[in-house]
Scaffold this motif. Structure first.
Motif, PDB file in Angstrom:
ATOM      1  N   VAL A  58     -13.636 142.836 -20.364  1.00 46.19           N
ATOM      2  CA  VAL A  58     -13.384 141.384 -20.315  1.00 46.19           C
ATOM      3  C   VAL A  58     -14.274 140.718 -19.278  1.00 46.19           C
ATOM      4  O   VAL A  58     -14.727 139.580 -19.466  1.00 46.19           O
ATOM      5  N   ALA A  59     -14.542 141.424 -18.172  1.00 45.33           N
ATOM      6  CA  ALA A  59     -15.312 140.840 -17.073  1.00 45.33           C
ATOM      7  C   ALA A  59     -16.796 141.185 -17.129  1.00 45.33           C
ATOM      8  O   ALA A  59     -17.578 140.694 -16.309  1.00 45.33           O
ATOM      9  N   LEU A  60     -17.206 142.030 -18.073  1.00 44.04           N
ATOM     10  CA  LEU A  60     -18.601 142.455 -18.116  1.00 44.04           C
ATOM     11  C   LEU A  60     -19.452 141.452 -18.896  1.00 44.04           C
ATOM     12  O   LEU A  60     -18.963 140.794 -19.819  1.00 44.04           O
ATOM     13  N   PRO A  61     -20.737 141.352 -18.556  1.00 45.22           N
ATOM     14  CA  PRO A  61     -21.625 140.476 -19.331  1.00 45.22           C
ATOM     15  C   PRO A  61     -21.809 141.011 -20.746  1.00 45.22           C
ATOM     16  O   PRO A  61     -21.655 142.222 -20.980  1.00 45.22           O
ATOM     17  N   PRO A  62     -22.145 140.174 -21.694  1.00 46.85           N
ATOM     18  CA  PRO A  62     -22.236 140.620 -23.096  1.00 46.85           C
ATOM     19  C   PRO A  62     -23.342 141.626 -23.364  1.00 46.85           C
ATOM     20  O   PRO A  62     -23.327 142.280 -24.412  1.00 46.85           O
ATOM     21  N   ASP A  63     -24.314 141.768 -22.431  1.00 42.61           N
ATOM     22  CA  ASP A  63     -25.403 142.723 -22.653  1.00 42.61           C
ATOM     23  C   ASP A  63     -25.113 144.088 -22.043  1.00 42.61           C
ATOM     24  O   ASP A  63     -25.989 144.951 -21.989  1.00 42.61           O
ATOM     25  N   ALA A  64     -23.887 144.308 -21.579  1.00 42.44           N
ATOM     26  CA  ALA A  64     -23.533 145.592 -20.957  1.00 42.44           C
ATOM     27  C   ALA A  64     -22.899 146.527 -21.987  1.00 42.44           C
ATOM     28  O   ALA A  64     -22.377 146.098 -23.019  1.00 42.44           O
ATOM     29  N   ALA A  65     -22.965 147.833 -21.700  1.00 39.73           N
ATOM     30  CA  ALA A  65     -22.312 148.841 -22.545  1.00 39.73           C
ATOM     31  C   ALA A  65     -21.883 149.999 -21.657  1.00 39.73           C
ATOM     32  O   ALA A  65     -22.488 150.271 -20.617  1.00 39.73           O
ATOM     33  N   LEU A  88     -14.525 156.444 -11.814  1.00 38.35           N
ATOM     34  CA  LEU A  88     -15.455 155.325 -11.988  1.00 38.35           C
ATOM     35  C   LEU A  88     -15.913 155.207 -13.439  1.00 38.35           C
ATOM     36  O   LEU A  88     -16.134 156.221 -14.113  1.00 38.35           O
ATOM     37  N   LEU A  89     -16.057 153.989 -13.898  1.00 38.54           N
ATOM     38  CA  LEU A  89     -16.574 153.724 -15.232  1.00 38.54           C
ATOM     39  C   LEU A  89     -18.078 153.496 -15.151  1.00 38.54           C
ATOM     40  O   LEU A  89     -18.547 152.730 -14.313  1.00 38.54           O
ATOM     41  N   ASP A  90     -18.830 154.183 -16.015  1.00 36.73           N
ATOM     42  CA  ASP A  90     -20.285 154.003 -16.072  1.00 36.73           C
ATOM     43  C   ASP A  90     -20.607 152.823 -16.978  1.00 36.73           C
ATOM     44  O   ASP A  90     -20.193 152.792 -18.151  1.00 36.73           O
ATOM     45  N   VAL A  91     -21.350 151.858 -16.437  1.00 32.68           N
ATOM     46  CA  VAL A  91     -21.719 150.644 -17.187  1.00 32.68           C
ATOM     47  C   VAL A  91     -23.222 150.461 -17.101  1.00 32.68           C
ATOM     48  O   VAL A  91     -23.810 150.513 -16.015  1.00 32.68           O
ATOM     49  N   MET A  92     -23.870 150.241 -18.237  1.00 34.84           N
ATOM     50  CA  MET A  92     -25.325 150.101 -18.280  1.00 34.84           C
ATOM     51  C   MET A  92     -25.720 148.732 -18.816  1.00 34.84           C
ATOM     52  O   MET A  92     -25.073 148.191 -19.720  1.00 34.84           O
ATOM     53  N   ARG A  93     -26.812 148.199 -18.230  1.00 36.07           N
ATOM     54  CA  ARG A  93     -27.396 146.938 -18.692  1.00 36.07           C
ATOM     55  C   ARG A  93     -28.903 147.147 -18.909  1.00 36.07           C
ATOM     56  O   ARG A  93     -29.469 148.156 -18.464  1.00 36.07           O
ATOM     57  N   PRO A  94     -29.575 146.212 -19.577  1.00 33.65           N
ATOM     58  CA  PRO A  94     -31.028 146.331 -19.729  1.00 33.65           C
ATOM     59  C   PRO A  94     -31.729 146.348 -18.370  1.00 33.65           C
ATOM     60  O   PRO A  94     -31.198 145.826 -17.374  1.00 33.65           O
ATOM     61  N   THR A  95     -32.925 146.903 -18.344  1.00 31.35           N
ATOM     62  CA  THR A  95     -33.676 147.062 -17.100  1.00 31.35           C
ATOM     63  C   THR A  95     -33.927 145.733 -16.397  1.00 31.35           C
ATOM     64  O   THR A  95     -33.897 145.651 -15.170  1.00 31.35           O
ATOM     65  N   ARG A  97     -32.089 143.241 -16.088  1.00 29.36           N
ATOM     66  CA  ARG A  97     -30.870 142.641 -15.555  1.00 29.36           C
ATOM     67  C   ARG A  97     -30.402 143.395 -14.310  1.00 29.36           C
ATOM     68  O   ARG A  97     -30.760 144.547 -14.103  1.00 29.36           O
ATOM     69  N   SER A  98     -29.592 142.745 -13.516  1.00 28.75           N
ATOM     70  CA  SER A  98     -29.070 143.416 -12.322  1.00 28.75           C
ATOM     71  C   SER A  98     -28.004 144.425 -12.722  1.00 28.75           C
ATOM     72  O   SER A  98     -27.325 144.262 -13.736  1.00 28.75           O
ATOM     73  N   ARG A  99     -27.887 145.481 -11.932  1.00 22.91           N
ATOM     74  CA  ARG A  99     -26.848 146.475 -12.177  1.00 22.91           C
ATOM     75  C   ARG A  99     -25.468 145.835 -12.020  1.00 22.91           C
ATOM     76  O   ARG A  99     -25.280 144.915 -11.239  1.00 22.91           O
ATOM     77  N   THR A 100     -24.523 146.354 -12.741  1.00 24.77           N
ATOM     78  CA  THR A 100     -23.143 145.898 -12.581  1.00 24.77           C
ATOM     79  C   THR A 100     -22.616 146.392 -11.240  1.00 24.77           C
ATOM     80  O   THR A 100     -22.655 147.589 -10.950  1.00 24.77           O
ATOM     81  N   ARG A 101     -22.175 145.478 -10.425  1.00 24.78           N
ATOM     82  CA  ARG A 101     -21.606 145.833  -9.116  1.00 24.78           C
ATOM     83  C   ARG A 101     -20.173 145.319  -9.090  1.00 24.78           C
ATOM     84  O   ARG A 101     -19.927 144.136  -8.900  1.00 24.78           O
ATOM     85  N   ARG A 102     -19.274 146.221  -9.287  1.00 25.20           N
ATOM     86  CA  ARG A 102     -17.864 145.863  -9.394  1.00 25.20           C
ATOM     87  C   ARG A 102     -17.048 147.087  -9.002  1.00 25.20           C
ATOM     88  O   ARG A 102     -17.378 148.214  -9.390  1.00 25.20           O
ATOM     89  N   ALA A 103     -16.018 146.883  -8.210  1.00 29.36           N
ATOM     90  CA  ALA A 103     -15.167 148.007  -7.824  1.00 29.36           C
ATOM     91  C   ALA A 103     -14.641 148.712  -9.070  1.00 29.36           C
ATOM     92  O   ALA A 103     -14.179 148.077 -10.010  1.00 29.36           O
ATOM     93  N   GLY A 104     -14.760 150.038  -9.079  1.00 27.00           N
ATOM     94  CA  GLY A 104     -14.313 150.814 -10.225  1.00 27.00           C
ATOM     95  C   GLY A 104     -15.393 151.113 -11.228  1.00 27.00           C
ATOM     96  O   GLY A 104     -15.159 151.828 -12.211  1.00 27.00           O
TER      97      GLY A 104
END
Length: 306
Positions: A58-65, A88-95, A97-104
């Protein structure tokens, strides 16, 4: 936490704080709800991985997986216990874009070069690319045998991929970490395995220098009638190795297994059982390998029995 009567348009799943406010919830209501991650609320605390990932999405950007071990678990791929228990949940974005920085979460980049599939309604890196990502985890996270277990799982239902698909995914990587281990695993992967321990049993014989067994081969009687489907079948030598996992512990299942094995023996087959301890315990492994060597007519001195 106190119970909050949720507006009907919020549904039963997680929702953003913005959606909650738009639906008329007040600050006191929001404080009474569970907070799986920043700016997300849910009525019931997420218990499973799917529920946690759904809340975080819900809180992740639409380009994340979701990627790496998280993707593997969502896809139902077997992992070592340490990775299965990863919080921890592994979340990836395109190069770009900035890495997802979120607790958990653990952020990664490079999604533009990976296939993304929908799994449990979530964006997840596809099986072949996830297999490559697992090989790039820090040293010690995944052994070659662990990677073979995952590859075997991908080569069968419900996925099922081809060896060439895994190979192509690896070839698309530019100087990946763990390339050697992934290539070794690729040469050892075989379709047909139905459980991680069946794969590990097969690898035990391969590493000891045994002739390669047929995986889940059908054994028939002299008239062509079905007798059993052996986990490991050495057809020329008429030897079957049957891995006995938890599914075979039931008395009725054990009785059925024994009856089928007896019929196969009547047809000139040797049926030998394998247990987890025969694979993990060195003394039991050596005894098991010598027993199979004798049944197959192999000289133990020519084998790598350790």
């Amino acid at each position: 936490m106190g119970r909050v009567e949720l507006p009907e348009d919020l549904g039963d799943g997680p929702f953003s704080v913005g959606q909650a406010r738009a639906a008329g919830l007040r600050d006191g209501d929001l404080r009474a709800l569970h907070r799986p991650t920043r700016a997300v609320r849910v009525a019931a605390l997420p218990a499973s991985l799917v529920e946690r990932a759904t809340a975080f999405a819900v809180a992740l950007p639409p380009d994340a997986a979701f990627s790496h071990a998280t993707a593997a678990r969502l896809l139902g791929l077997p992992l070592p216990a340490a990775l299965e228990a990863e919080v921890l949940l592994d979340v990836m974005r395109p190069t770009g874009r900035s890495r997802t920085r979120r607790a958990g979460c653990r952020g990664h980049r490079g999604l533009e070069s990976r296939e993304v599939v929908l799994c449990h309604g979530l964006r997840v890196v596809g099986g072949a690319d996830t297999w490559c990502d697992l090989g790039e985890l820090p040293c010690g996270s995944m052994t070659v045998d662990d990677l073979v277990v995952v590859a075997d799982a991908l080569l069968g239902p419900p996925h099922p991929l081809a060896v060439g698909t895994l190979s192509a995914a690896l070839e698309r990587r530019v100087r990946p970490r763990g390339r050697g281990a992934l290539l070794d695993a690729l040469t050892l992967a075989r379709p047909g395995s139905r459980s991680p321990m069946e794969t590990r049993a097969r690898l035990m014989f391969v590493r000891a220098g045994f002739p390669e067994a047929e995986v889940n081969g059908v054994v028939r009687d002299a008239n062509g009638g079905w007798l059993l489907e052996g986990d490991l079948v050495w057809r020329r030598q008429r030897v079957v190795g049957e891995y006995q996992g938890e599914a075979h512990a039931d008395r009725r299942r054990r009785s059925s297994d024994a009856q089928r094995a007896g019929l196969a023996r009547d047809e000139g087959w040797t049926v030998l059982e394998l247990w987890a301890e025969d694979i993990w315990s060195p003394p039991r492994r050596r005894t098991t390998l010598r027993g199979f060597a004798a049944a197959l007519g192999l000289d133990p001195g020519t084998l790598r029995i350790q």
